[in-house]
Design a protein around this motif. Structure first.
Motif, PDB file in Angstrom:
ATOM      1  N   ASP A  51       0.820  -1.207   0.000  1.00  0.00           N
ATOM      2  CA  ASP A  51       0.000   0.000   0.000  1.00  0.00           C
ATOM      3  C   ASP A  51       0.861   1.268   0.000  1.00  0.00           C
ATOM      4  O   ASP A  51       2.065   1.236   0.272  1.00  0.00           O
ATOM      5  N   LYS A  52       0.226   2.361  -0.350  1.00  0.00           N
ATOM      6  CA  LYS A  52       0.896   3.644  -0.512  1.00  0.00           C
ATOM      7  C   LYS A  52       1.626   4.081   0.745  1.00  0.00           C
ATOM      8  O   LYS A  52       2.772   4.542   0.677  1.00  0.00           O
ATOM      9  N   ASP A  53       0.992   3.937   1.898  1.00  0.00           N
ATOM     10  CA  ASP A  53       1.611   4.380   3.145  1.00  0.00           C
ATOM     11  C   ASP A  53       2.888   3.614   3.450  1.00  0.00           C
ATOM     12  O   ASP A  53       3.864   4.184   3.936  1.00  0.00           O
ATOM     13  N   LYS A  54       2.894   2.317   3.153  1.00  0.00           N
ATOM     14  CA  LYS A  54       4.086   1.499   3.391  1.00  0.00           C
ATOM     15  C   LYS A  54       5.215   1.932   2.469  1.00  0.00           C
ATOM     16  O   LYS A  54       6.379   2.010   2.885  1.00  0.00           O
ATOM     17  N   ILE A  55       4.897   2.231   1.218  1.00  0.00           N
ATOM     18  CA  ILE A  55       5.920   2.688   0.271  1.00  0.00           C
ATOM     19  C   ILE A  55       6.503   4.017   0.732  1.00  0.00           C
ATOM     20  O   ILE A  55       7.725   4.209   0.705  1.00  0.00           O
ATOM     21  N   ILE A  56       5.655   4.922   1.176  1.00  0.00           N
ATOM     22  CA  ILE A  56       6.127   6.216   1.669  1.00  0.00           C
ATOM     23  C   ILE A  56       7.027   6.027   2.888  1.00  0.00           C
ATOM     24  O   ILE A  56       8.087   6.659   2.997  1.00  0.00           O
ATOM     25  N   GLU A  57       6.625   5.147   3.773  1.00  0.00           N
ATOM     26  CA  GLU A  57       7.430   4.852   4.963  1.00  0.00           C
ATOM     27  C   GLU A  57       8.817   4.328   4.569  1.00  0.00           C
ATOM     28  O   GLU A  57       9.831   4.771   5.102  1.00  0.00           O
TER      29      GLU A  57
ATOM     30  N   ALA B  82      10.341   4.725   1.624  1.00  0.00           N
ATOM     31  CA  ALA B  82      11.063   5.763   0.888  1.00  0.00           C
ATOM     32  C   ALA B  82      11.655   6.818   1.822  1.00  0.00           C
ATOM     33  O   ALA B  82      12.722   7.374   1.546  1.00  0.00           O
ATOM     34  N   ASN B  83      10.973   7.077   2.918  1.00  0.00           N
ATOM     35  CA  ASN B  83      11.450   8.093   3.868  1.00  0.00           C
ATOM     36  C   ASN B  83      12.520   7.572   4.815  1.00  0.00           C
ATOM     37  O   ASN B  83      13.113   8.353   5.563  1.00  0.00           O
ATOM     38  N   ASP B  84      12.792   6.269   4.778  1.00  0.00           N
ATOM     39  CA  ASP B  84      13.773   5.684   5.697  1.00  0.00           C
ATOM     40  C   ASP B  84      14.493   4.515   5.029  1.00  0.00           C
ATOM     41  O   ASP B  84      14.616   3.442   5.599  1.00  0.00           O
ATOM     42  N   VAL B  85      15.001   4.735   3.836  1.00  0.00           N
ATOM     43  CA  VAL B  85      15.595   3.651   3.059  1.00  0.00           C
ATOM     44  C   VAL B  85      16.815   3.029   3.738  1.00  0.00           C
ATOM     45  O   VAL B  85      17.071   1.835   3.590  1.00  0.00           O
ATOM     46  N   LYS B  86      17.553   3.820   4.475  1.00  0.00           N
ATOM     47  CA  LYS B  86      18.780   3.315   5.122  1.00  0.00           C
ATOM     48  C   LYS B  86      18.486   2.229   6.151  1.00  0.00           C
ATOM     49  O   LYS B  86      19.327   1.373   6.398  1.00  0.00           O
ATOM     50  N   ASN B  87      17.303   2.266   6.754  1.00  0.00           N
ATOM     51  CA  ASN B  87      16.976   1.339   7.834  1.00  0.00           C
ATOM     52  C   ASN B  87      15.976   0.257   7.447  1.00  0.00           C
ATOM     53  O   ASN B  87      15.481  -0.455   8.317  1.00  0.00           O
ATOM     54  N   LYS B  88      15.697   0.131   6.169  1.00  0.00           N
ATOM     55  CA  LYS B  88      14.728  -0.879   5.733  1.00  0.00           C
ATOM     56  C   LYS B  88      15.453  -2.106   5.199  1.00  0.00           C
ATOM     57  O   LYS B  88      16.576  -2.021   4.697  1.00  0.00           O
ATOM     58  N   SER B  89      14.786  -3.235   5.282  1.00  0.00           N
ATOM     59  CA  SER B  89      15.388  -4.492   4.820  1.00  0.00           C
ATOM     60  C   SER B  89      15.479  -4.515   3.299  1.00  0.00           C
ATOM     61  O   SER B  89      14.751  -3.799   2.598  1.00  0.00           O
ATOM     62  N   ASN B  90      16.364  -5.356   2.810  1.00  0.00           N
ATOM     63  CA  ASN B  90      16.480  -5.529   1.361  1.00  0.00           C
ATOM     64  C   ASN B  90      15.158  -5.972   0.755  1.00  0.00           C
ATOM     65  O   ASN B  90      14.767  -5.519  -0.315  1.00  0.00           O
ATOM     66  N   LYS B  91      14.464  -6.866   1.458  1.00  0.00           N
ATOM     67  CA  LYS B  91      13.174  -7.350   0.963  1.00  0.00           C
ATOM     68  C   LYS B  91      12.189  -6.195   0.802  1.00  0.00           C
ATOM     69  O   LYS B  91      11.525  -6.079  -0.238  1.00  0.00           O
ATOM     70  N   ASP B  92      12.081  -5.333   1.830  1.00  0.00           N
ATOM     71  CA  ASP B  92      11.179  -4.178   1.740  1.00  0.00           C
ATOM     72  C   ASP B  92      11.568  -3.267   0.583  1.00  0.00           C
ATOM     73  O   ASP B  92      10.700  -2.774  -0.158  1.00  0.00           O
ATOM     74  N   LEU B  93      12.858  -3.030   0.422  1.00  0.00           N
ATOM     75  CA  LEU B  93      13.323  -2.153  -0.652  1.00  0.00           C
ATOM     76  C   LEU B  93      12.994  -2.733  -2.026  1.00  0.00           C
ATOM     77  O   LEU B  93      12.521  -2.016  -2.912  1.00  0.00           O
TER      78      LEU B  93
END
Length: 68
Positions: free
Chosen positions: A2-8, A10-21
């Motif tokens: 969903d849109k909110d998850k993508i925004i989340e 995108a706003n914190d790419v350094k701390n997100k998992s490879n899978k999420d990215l």
């Protein structure tokens, strides 16, 4: 995704998992391609509408001033 998850993500790419990215990237790529296709289809539609408009408008012009 969903849109909110993508925004989340995108706003914190350094701390997100490879899978999420990867999932966010793939979702955004798909959205981009779909939007691009919509723009292409709308452009083609607008071209046809303009063509019909011009043909009808030219005929009206001829009928309004038959001496030209």
């Amino acid at each position: 995704m969903d849109k909110d998850k993508i925004i989340e993500i995108a706003n914190d790419v350094k701390n997100k998992s490879n899978k999420d990215l990867v999932v966010a990237r793939d979702t955004l790529n798909e959205e981009h391609e779909n939007t691009k296709q919509l723009v292409i289809n709308l452009t083609k539609h607008m071209d046809v509408v303009k063509e019909y408009y011009d043909a009808i408008n030219d005929e009206i012009g001829k009928r309004m001033n038959p001496w030209e």
